[in-house]
Design a protein around this motif. Structure first.
Motif, PDB file in Angstrom:
ATOM      1  N   VAL A 156       0.839  -1.198   0.000  1.00 44.64           N
ATOM      2  CA  VAL A 156       0.000   0.000   0.000  1.00 44.64           C
ATOM      3  C   VAL A 156       0.876   1.249   0.000  1.00 44.64           C
ATOM      4  O   VAL A 156       0.641   2.197  -0.758  1.00 44.64           O
ATOM      5  N   LEU A 157       1.943   1.228   0.805  1.00 48.75           N
ATOM      6  CA  LEU A 157       2.836   2.388   0.836  1.00 48.75           C
ATOM      7  C   LEU A 157       3.509   2.612  -0.518  1.00 48.75           C
ATOM      8  O   LEU A 157       3.619   3.749  -0.993  1.00 48.75           O
ATOM      9  N   ALA A 158       3.906   1.505  -1.163  1.00 50.22           N
ATOM     10  CA  ALA A 158       4.548   1.632  -2.477  1.00 50.22           C
ATOM     11  C   ALA A 158       3.560   2.182  -3.490  1.00 50.22           C
ATOM     12  O   ALA A 158       3.924   2.980  -4.365  1.00 50.22           O
TER      13      ALA A 158
ATOM     14  N   SER B  82      12.455   0.012 -11.703  1.00 48.34           N
ATOM     15  CA  SER B  82      13.301  -0.832 -10.860  1.00 48.34           C
ATOM     16  C   SER B  82      13.580  -0.115  -9.537  1.00 48.34           C
ATOM     17  O   SER B  82      13.627  -0.741  -8.485  1.00 48.34           O
ATOM     18  N   LEU B  83      13.689   1.208  -9.592  1.00 55.15           N
ATOM     19  CA  LEU B  83      13.940   1.969  -8.366  1.00 55.15           C
ATOM     20  C   LEU B  83      12.775   1.798  -7.389  1.00 55.15           C
ATOM     21  O   LEU B  83      12.966   1.517  -6.197  1.00 55.15           O
ATOM     22  N   VAL B  84      11.557   1.920  -7.900  1.00 55.86           N
ATOM     23  CA  VAL B  84      10.399   1.807  -7.004  1.00 55.86           C
ATOM     24  C   VAL B  84      10.266   0.382  -6.486  1.00 55.86           C
ATOM     25  O   VAL B  84       9.893   0.144  -5.336  1.00 55.86           O
ATOM     26  N   CYS B  85      10.644  -0.603  -7.308  1.00 55.04           N
ATOM     27  CA  CYS B  85      10.600  -2.001  -6.837  1.00 55.04           C
ATOM     28  C   CYS B  85      11.618  -2.211  -5.718  1.00 55.04           C
ATOM     29  O   CYS B  85      11.331  -2.887  -4.726  1.00 55.04           O
TER      30      CYS B  85
ATOM     31  N   LEU C  82      10.972  -3.377  -1.848  1.00 52.04           N
ATOM     32  CA  LEU C  82      11.631  -4.483  -1.140  1.00 52.04           C
ATOM     33  C   LEU C  82      12.288  -3.999   0.140  1.00 52.04           C
ATOM     34  O   LEU C  82      12.208  -4.667   1.188  1.00 52.04           O
ATOM     35  N   SER C  83      12.905  -2.807   0.077  1.00 53.59           N
ATOM     36  CA  SER C  83      13.557  -2.339   1.309  1.00 53.59           C
ATOM     37  C   SER C  83      12.515  -1.982   2.354  1.00 53.59           C
ATOM     38  O   SER C  83      12.739  -2.185   3.549  1.00 53.59           O
ATOM     39  N   LEU C  84      11.357  -1.498   1.886  1.00 49.35           N
ATOM     40  CA  LEU C  84      10.272  -1.194   2.820  1.00 49.35           C
ATOM     41  C   LEU C  84       9.815  -2.463   3.543  1.00 49.35           C
ATOM     42  O   LEU C  84       9.595  -2.456   4.763  1.00 49.35           O
ATOM     43  N   VAL C  85       9.717  -3.544   2.783  1.00 48.93           N
ATOM     44  CA  VAL C  85       9.331  -4.825   3.390  1.00 48.93           C
ATOM     45  C   VAL C  85      10.335  -5.205   4.467  1.00 48.93           C
ATOM     46  O   VAL C  85       9.962  -5.589   5.585  1.00 48.93           O
TER      47      VAL C  85
ATOM     48  N   ILE D 157      12.428  -3.252   6.090  1.00 46.52           N
ATOM     49  CA  ILE D 157      12.374  -2.326   7.228  1.00 46.52           C
ATOM     50  C   ILE D 157      11.214  -2.689   8.152  1.00 46.52           C
ATOM     51  O   ILE D 157      11.377  -2.774   9.376  1.00 46.52           O
ATOM     52  N   LEU D 158      10.057  -2.937   7.562  1.00 51.70           N
ATOM     53  CA  LEU D 158       8.896  -3.295   8.390  1.00 51.70           C
ATOM     54  C   LEU D 158       9.159  -4.583   9.168  1.00 51.70           C
ATOM     55  O   LEU D 158       8.771  -4.716  10.325  1.00 51.70           O
ATOM     56  N   TYR D 159       9.835  -5.516   8.500  1.00 53.26           N
ATOM     57  CA  TYR D 159      10.126  -6.793   9.159  1.00 53.26           C
ATOM     58  C   TYR D 159      11.040  -6.577  10.368  1.00 53.26           C
ATOM     59  O   TYR D 159      10.781  -7.089  11.471  1.00 53.26           O
ATOM     60  N   LEU D 160      12.083  -5.773  10.155  1.00 56.28           N
ATOM     61  CA  LEU D 160      13.012  -5.504  11.257  1.00 56.28           C
ATOM     62  C   LEU D 160      12.300  -4.765  12.391  1.00 56.28           C
ATOM     63  O   LEU D 160      12.511  -5.055  13.569  1.00 56.28           O
ATOM     64  N   LEU D 161      11.427  -3.832  11.981  1.00 58.79           N
ATOM     65  CA  LEU D 161      10.681  -3.070  12.977  1.00 58.79           C
ATOM     66  C   LEU D 161       9.828  -4.001  13.833  1.00 58.79           C
ATOM     67  O   LEU D 161       9.796  -3.907  15.060  1.00 58.79           O
ATOM     68  N   ARG D 162       9.154  -4.927  13.165  1.00 63.21           N
ATOM     69  CA  ARG D 162       8.307  -5.842  13.915  1.00 63.21           C
ATOM     70  C   ARG D 162       9.153  -6.727  14.836  1.00 63.21           C
ATOM     71  O   ARG D 162       8.785  -6.978  15.983  1.00 63.21           O
ATOM     72  N   ASN D 163      10.293  -7.191  14.320  1.00 54.68           N
ATOM     73  CA  ASN D 163      11.179  -8.006  15.162  1.00 54.68           C
ATOM     74  C   ASN D 163      11.587  -7.247  16.409  1.00 54.68           C
ATOM     75  O   ASN D 163      11.631  -7.797  17.506  1.00 54.68           O
ATOM     76  N   LYS D 164      11.874  -5.950  16.216  1.00 54.90           N
ATOM     77  CA  LYS D 164      12.321  -5.143  17.338  1.00 54.90           C
ATOM     78  C   LYS D 164      11.190  -4.998  18.362  1.00 54.90           C
ATOM     79  O   LYS D 164      11.389  -5.187  19.564  1.00 54.90           O
ATOM     80  N   VAL D 165       9.981  -4.715  17.837  1.00 55.48           N
ATOM     81  CA  VAL D 165       8.833  -4.544  18.730  1.00 55.48           C
ATOM     82  C   VAL D 165       8.527  -5.853  19.453  1.00 55.48           C
ATOM     83  O   VAL D 165       8.306  -5.887  20.657  1.00 55.48           O
ATOM     84  N   GLN D 166       8.550  -6.938  18.682  1.00 64.49           N
ATOM     85  CA  GLN D 166       8.119  -8.209  19.273  1.00 64.49           C
ATOM     86  C   GLN D 166       9.168  -8.826  20.185  1.00 64.49           C
ATOM     87  O   GLN D 166       8.845  -9.709  20.982  1.00 64.49           O
TER      88      GLN D 166
END
Lengths: 301, 656
Positions: free
Chosen positions: A69-71, B517-520, B524-527, B529-538
């Motif tokens: 969604v963000l993308a 390719s830049l937006v792709c 991927l980096s957003l994915v 980042i979110l994963y690391l964020l969740r790991n940190k929270v959890q």
């Protein structure tokens, strides 16, 4: 960049306004506008519970969903202001990256092994597939009107002139709003407040999500609403400067939320087997818009 | 060119030696090393050809064939590289797949021989510029793929599917033979170059025949019926190779044919586009209701061939109407999707083979929960599904992205017919995309997620040899998805061999592809980042496990899960009539049934039923009236002979 910021702000209030409208229509006072955001914040701090049936797909699903969604938001411009990313065919990317998020949320639901979630997944897959053509046709018709094929170029060059084009833009706005309702599983396709799992679509898919994951899914839903409404705003903002554009942005966001709230207060959900017909009807309206544009551009004379 | 010819020699010699060798293992090792060497040799020439050089070689091949010309140009090189890649990956995977048979007494020499011959003939098809030699190679390919399909020839349905393939591929051979003979009769030479001098009028009929011949091989509607039978019958590495490259040789033929005499490009373009859109829709609509994983993948191949041909159709319309952008985008989408489909479909077939060997079944309704037991197969299948649904950031998206761009451009710049045509083509492509998501969430979700729907004993992950080839093609797929501009440049030489492609457009597209390719990458980096964020929270939280919520019902069994059929129930109800279902029910009628009842429903291909089986049955009925002629008495047969000769003589007299 500006559009991203505006959408993020609008998303904070969107669901709150819907809930407030519904409360007022039902004669209640209702929670504060920011209640949904408090809920998400609280969920982010709550611990998650995972089913032993679920594997890694279930854990990755909410993350991919939110990131998609963000993308998708990152390619939406705001009038003359360019989006974060802009290239020819970026609306194809927009639709397909959202589909990627959907794919993961469906797989996350199937990973739980629950029959209810399978049921929701099946419906979600079908209904959102049926809604896609309407979106592409609408964008196709504005692409035809302006002669450009990226969100930014289209909306920067879209100057509505005569009354016919305003009528077409209103029709397009209606379709986009409906697509937003279908994508977010709201009335008349799905009732988010129903308490019977058998009749749910989106809600039943996320039954097993909790804590941080549920917070991500809920916030992505709010973002999605604001994102689609931002697209609608783009139809009308055209050449307006920022001093008029930003107030227009927020007033259209507000109006959309109120409309959704009113619709949800006074309408009943469609019967599940009538949903495909309803969505097909949207596609045919979108086809009408295309032919209207052909008329306007003088190719049909 | 010497390296290509020497690779042919290597393959031919290796194929002959495999017939002599006794030990199955030695044969396999020999075949793999021969294929790898040959692949390296041809790839050297092919890569050079893609940089813009062209290689020619001519030799005299006896009185019958005359001078045979070999030429490695951009188009040949593009297909030759795809073929080499898929065949070598298939060889390694096949080595793992056949382990079971290697130490047994039964001889797999014939299988290996046919694999080598199939590779040899397809490489030859890419470079041959002589129509008779082309037909010869085509026939070798058809025969060797027949042998490859009927590997498990002791099973009745394998033989049946093999014969079905055999007949249909010979229908294609007949059409091609007549087409090429007509062409060469008009031009007076068998060489492809001489065909270019023909006028549109002279070549029309031959063109139609050639197109039909190639369409049978490619599996375009309504010639698709061999695919869903042949793929499930063949071993997994053969299905992968067959779907990955053998059907693509039909596409290669269609593209090669365009450099022959000029045709009425626009009309043909509309025709191809319509046929392709119907193919795509029909293929994916049938795929969704399949229970057999390989059959589902076979129908999805028909869909992808449809997408490729939509690109070709768009390109032709661009040539006809003189819009160079459409020509470029259409042909580029077709070529890139050919590569993409070769990569992801072969991987998916290989993965289906892994599932088959782990569970001894291809019926997804019996599976479930394989993801936990076969984590790598599960991950690869998921990535393959994302790619085949044309979702970013995988490769399938890039080619569909080009096609969409072309279609939207067409819509803007064309006349009224163009705008209407483009709207419907876009509609078709969008629906294909949406249906593909239903199809692949079904096959992946039902097979790998949830819990097992039937007793699964000793399901375990496959050895590395059956995962690494797939991993290699997945890495390539991700490369195409993330660096599309690289492959767009690589295609230039191949596109130059197609009619009226303006290569200057390529630079305009690069910028947009780079942005994509830049937006792709950002996604991927957003994915991550979110994963690391969740790991940190959890990490600070107390993560618990608890049973799946059963809405208050606590005794849930695996049987309560949604099945594949129920997952697509709403869909198949909506499209009732377009998809045929054969239902058999045996439900006990008494009030207190003593035995369990049974309901079966099996989908069938309406088109195959109505367009092939029914007319065949009518023909059989008609022919049954003449059975009395075949009465087994020699005197009668001699009488028929005499009557035939008499009629011939009398007719000769009458005509003169």
């Amino acid at each position: 960049m500006l559009s991203l910021l505006l959408i993020l702000i609008a998303a904070c209030f969107f669901d709150g306004i819907i809930i407030r409208t519904k409360s007022i229509c039902a004669g209640r006072k209702g929670p504060g506008i920011l209640q949904p955001i408090y809920d998400v914040w609280r969920l982010w701090h709550k611990a998650s519970v995972y089913s032993p049936t679920c594997g890694w797909v279930f854990r990755w699903a909410p993350i991919v969903y939110c990131a998609s969604v963000l993308a998708a938001i990152s390619v939406i411009p705001f009038g003359q202001q360019p989006a974060l990313f802009s290239f020819d065919g970026d609306f194809v990317f927009f639709a397909y990256i959202l589909a990627l998020g959907k794919l993961f949320s469906i797989l996350g639901a199937l990973d739980t092994g629950s029959s209810f979630e399978g049921m929701g997944a099946s419906r979600e897959a079908l209904f959102s597939m049926l809604a896609e053509p309407a979106f592409f046709l609408i964008i196709g018709s504005v692409a035809l009107l302006t002669g450009h094929t990226s969100f930014h170029d289209i909306f920067a060059h879209l100057h509505l002139g005569d009354p016919v084009s305003y009528a077409l833009a209103t029709l397009a706005a209606f379709i986009l709003l409906m697509v937003a309702m279908i994508e977010n599983s709201r009335l008349p396709i799905d009732d988010p407040k129903t308490h019977l799992e058998l009749t749910m679509i989106h809600e039943v898919m996320i039954l097993d999500n909790s804590g941080f994951d549920l917070g991500l899914i809920l916030s992505s839903g709010y973002l999605k609403f604001a994102m689609y409404t931002a697209l609608i705003v783009n139809f009308f903002v055209g050449g307006l400067g920022l001093e008029w554009g930003i107030p227009l942005f927020f007033s259209i966001q507000f109006a959309a939320a109120v409309i959704i709230g009113v619709v949800e207060s006074f309408m009943a959900r469609l019967r599940m087997n009538h949903n495909p017909q309803f969505i097909f009807a949207l596609t045919s309206i979108a086809l009408m818009v295309i032919f209207g544009v052909l008329l306007l551009s003088g190719q049909l004379s | 060119m010497i390296s290509v010819i020497s690779s042919f020699a290597i393959l031919a010699i290796a194929a002959l030696i495999t017939l002599i060798l006794k030990n199955n293992r030695n044969k396999g090792i020999l075949a793999i090393s021969a294929i790898c060497t040959a692949a390296v040799f041809t790839s050297i020439t092919a890569v050079l050809a893609l940089t813009g050089q062209s290689f020619q070689y001519q030799f005299y091949a006896g009185a019958f064939l005359g001078n045979v010309r070999l030429c490695m140009d951009g188009l040949s090189a593009w297909f030759s590289l795809i073929i080499s890649l898929v065949f070598s990956l298939g060889a390694f995977y096949g080595w793992g797949y056949m382990q079971h048979y290697l130490d047994k007494k039964n001889d797999i020499g014939m299988h290996i021989f046919a694999y080598l011959m199939a590779y040899l003939s397809m490489q030859a098809l890419c470079v041959l510029q002589h129509s008779l030699a082309f037909l010869l190679a085509w026939e070798i390919m058809a025969l060797s793929s027949f042998v490859l399909i009927i590997f498990e020839s002791w099973k009745a349905d394998v033989i049946k599917a093999g014969i079905n393939f055999f007949i249909q591929s010979h229908v294609s051979v007949v059409l091609l033979t007549i087409g090429f003979l007509m062409m060469s009769a008009q031009s007076g030479s068998f060489d492809f170059n001489s065909f270019a001098s023909l006028s549109a009028k002279q070549a029309n009929t031959a063109y139609v025949l050639l197109f039909l011949g190639f369409a049978v091989k490619a599996g375009l509607l309504p010639f698709h019926t061999w695919l869903p039978h042949a793929h499930p019958a063949a071993p997994a590495h053969i299905s992968g190779v067959m779907s990955g490259v053998i059907i693509k040789i039909g596409i290669f033929g269609m593209l090669r044919m365009l450099s022959f005499a000029p045709i009425h490009y626009e009309g043909v373009g509309y025709l191809v586009l319509t046929l392709a859109a119907i193919s795509g829709l029909y293929g994916i609509m049938q795929a969704i209701v399949q229970k057999n994983i390989k059959k589902l993948l076979a129908y999805s191949s028909i869909e992808n061939i449809g997408i490729i041909c939509m690109g070709i159709g768009l390109g032709l319309i661009g040539v006809g109407s003189g819009q160079s952008l459409l020509t470029y985008l259409g042909f580029a989408a077709a070529l890139l999707h050919t590569l993409n489909h070769a990569l992801f479909k072969s991987s998916l077939f290989f993965l289906a083979g892994n599932v088959y060997h782990a569970t001894h079944s291809l019926n997804m309704e019996q599976m479930g929960g394989l993801g936990k037991k076969m984590p790598w197969t599960c991950l690869f299948f998921l990535l393959g599904s994302v790619a085949i649904c044309a979702l970013p950031p995988m490769n399938g998206f890039v080619s569909e992205f080009m096609l969409y761009n072309g279609l939207f451009r067409w819509m803007q710049e064309a006349s009224l017919t163009g705008a209407v045509g483009a709207s419907f083509a876009i509609l078709a492509l969008v629906l294909i995309g949406g249906l593909a998501i239903i199809c692949f969430t079904k096959v992946f979700g039902i097979t790998f997620l949830g819990t097992a729907r039937s007793e699964m004993h000793e399901v375990k992950e496959m050895p590395k040899i059956r995962l690494v080839p797939i991993a290699i093609s997945l890495v390539l797929m991700l490369c195409i998805g993330l660096c599309p501009w690289l492959f767009n440049s690589a295609m230039q030489a191949a596109l130059a061999n197609l009619p009226q492609v303006d290569s200057s457009i390529h630079s305009v597209g690069q910028e947009h592809l780079a942005m994509l390719s830049l937006v792709c990458i950002c996604f991927l980096s957003l994915v991550i980042i979110l994963y690391l964020l969740r790991n940190k929270v959890q990490s600070k939280q107390n993560i618990r496990q608890s049973e799946t919520w059963g809405c208050g019902y606590t005794a849930a069994t695996p049987k309560i899960q949604y099945t594949g059929a129920s997952y697509v129930k709403t869909y198949s109800d909506t499209l009732d009539g377009l998809i045929g279902f054969e239902k058999q029910s045996d439900i006990p009628t008494e009030s207190y049934p003593q035995q369990a009842g049974e309901v079966r429903s099996e989908s069938f291909d309406q088109l195959e039923h109505k367009a092939i089986e029914k007319p065949l049955r009518g023909y059989q009925w008609l022919m049954s009236h003449f059975l009395f002629l075949q009465n087994g008495k020699l005197q009668f047969y001699m009488l028929y002979g005499i009557i035939f000769i008499l009629i011939t003589i009398i007719l000769t007299f009458i005509i003169h």
